[in-house]
Design an enzyme around this catalytic site. Sequence first.
Site, PDB file in Angstrom:
ATOM      1  N   HIS A 423      56.212  18.614  33.406  1.00 34.38           N
ATOM      2  CA  HIS A 423      56.872  19.905  33.599  1.00 34.38           C
ATOM      3  C   HIS A 423      58.388  19.776  33.663  1.00 34.38           C
ATOM      4  O   HIS A 423      59.115  20.783  33.548  1.00 34.38           O
ATOM      5  CB  HIS A 423      56.358  20.577  34.878  1.00 34.38           C
ATOM      6  N   ASP A 427      58.089  23.015  29.609  1.00 30.45           N
ATOM      7  CA  ASP A 427      57.613  24.137  30.427  1.00 30.45           C
ATOM      8  C   ASP A 427      56.262  24.620  29.924  1.00 30.45           C
ATOM      9  O   ASP A 427      55.844  24.339  28.785  1.00 30.45           O
ATOM     10  CB  ASP A 427      58.621  25.293  30.376  1.00 30.45           C
TER      11      ASP A 427
END
Length: 450
Positions: A423, A427
């Site tokens: 992450h 995203d």
Amino acid sequence: MVSSLARIAARCLHTSARRHVLTKFGMPAMSPTMTEGGIASWKKQEGEAFSAGEVLVEIETDKATIDVEAQDDGIVAKIIATDGTKNVVVGTPIAILAEEGDDLSGAAQMASEASSAPPSAPKQEKGPELAPPAETPKSVPSEPKPLAAKAELPKGERIFASPIAKKIALEKGIPLAKIKGTGPEGRIIREDVESYQPPSSTSPTAVPSLGPSASQPEYTDIPVSNMRKVIGTRLTQSKQELPHYYLTLEINMDKVLKLREVFNKTLGEKDKAAKLSVNDFILKAVACALKDVPEANSAWLGDVIRQYNNADISLAVATPTGLITPIVKDVGSKGLATISSEAKALAKKARDGKLAPQEYQGGTFTVSNLGMFDIDHFTAIINPPQSCILAVGTTKPTLIPAPEEERGFKTVNMMKVTLSSDHRTVDGAVGARWLVAFKGYLENPLTFML
């Protein structure tokens, strides 16, 4: 004239003295991340001569077994680390080498001194992959600690043992004070520890044997290979430090299977080795999707996020000693037949332990396919510093709604895939866009063949 001759003689004497000197041959670093290795087998034995370019020894690294070639002519005077020796720190002497005409009588003494000296920690180089933490050798204390003295050392007496003997004794819980050394000056060596027999049960100090009801379960201790040790270190670090998240999607594989069938029929029976697999289509679709969504083709390097221009895809391959990921380079620029032949060749070299460092170090994205084992769905651990790994399940006939059909449903071949992403670099929306692009290419495979 006399002065000139004296100078020439002095130079000759200096050259001769410098040449006829035994040298220590240390464990070489076969890659920037290697901190220790093992001796697979010596190709030249003690007293045997070798020439420049000949293979001296096979070194077992965490990834593969690699040949080490001699740089000059010489003789193997003494072997310190024998075949099968594990966990030798980089730089630690593994043999004594000499040149033709050297006096070999001092080789045994030099080998004994080299094996007793504590190994120095190798210099860590910062590379693109996670490296296992280097073990920092501890100096031998001048006086034993009180607890250690109670456990195995007679008070005021120092025990002389080789490093490998100490290591084996510590692992097996053998008291060195009770072993009689057979090495030089009574030194305890590896063979002494391995041949040690504990006191029999008739001894007054022996622990009574357990009865049948308290017997221990039978088991087999399997030595941990260098490869599996590094895998454990890296993946534990990855799972603990990287913020993983997972996205799963189902893909209709009907068109890929039909196209594969057509291609393989054209190859004929004589060229079975060149036939395409489903995984070849997957690798090509991965590369095309990475071109559409380049954010997924990236690496977290701390201060910067490195985005790669080419899709160098790491392919997870199971071997007898652990998992390894050979790399199919620049997949986006290659056709299916080339991808297929390169993937097959790399997988074979991986199973044989013959991969060169440049064939498994690096990579920008990883594919792990367990579909051939009939696994429907799984999640994979990211291989740092890469940002993504794709877990591929099996392809199965599945009933789906089909209003246009008379029965209202139809059977299609569906494959489930799961993308694990870091992450910090990818995203959730980026991961979803990549998966949608990947699905689009596999459901319309002709688009990446134009």
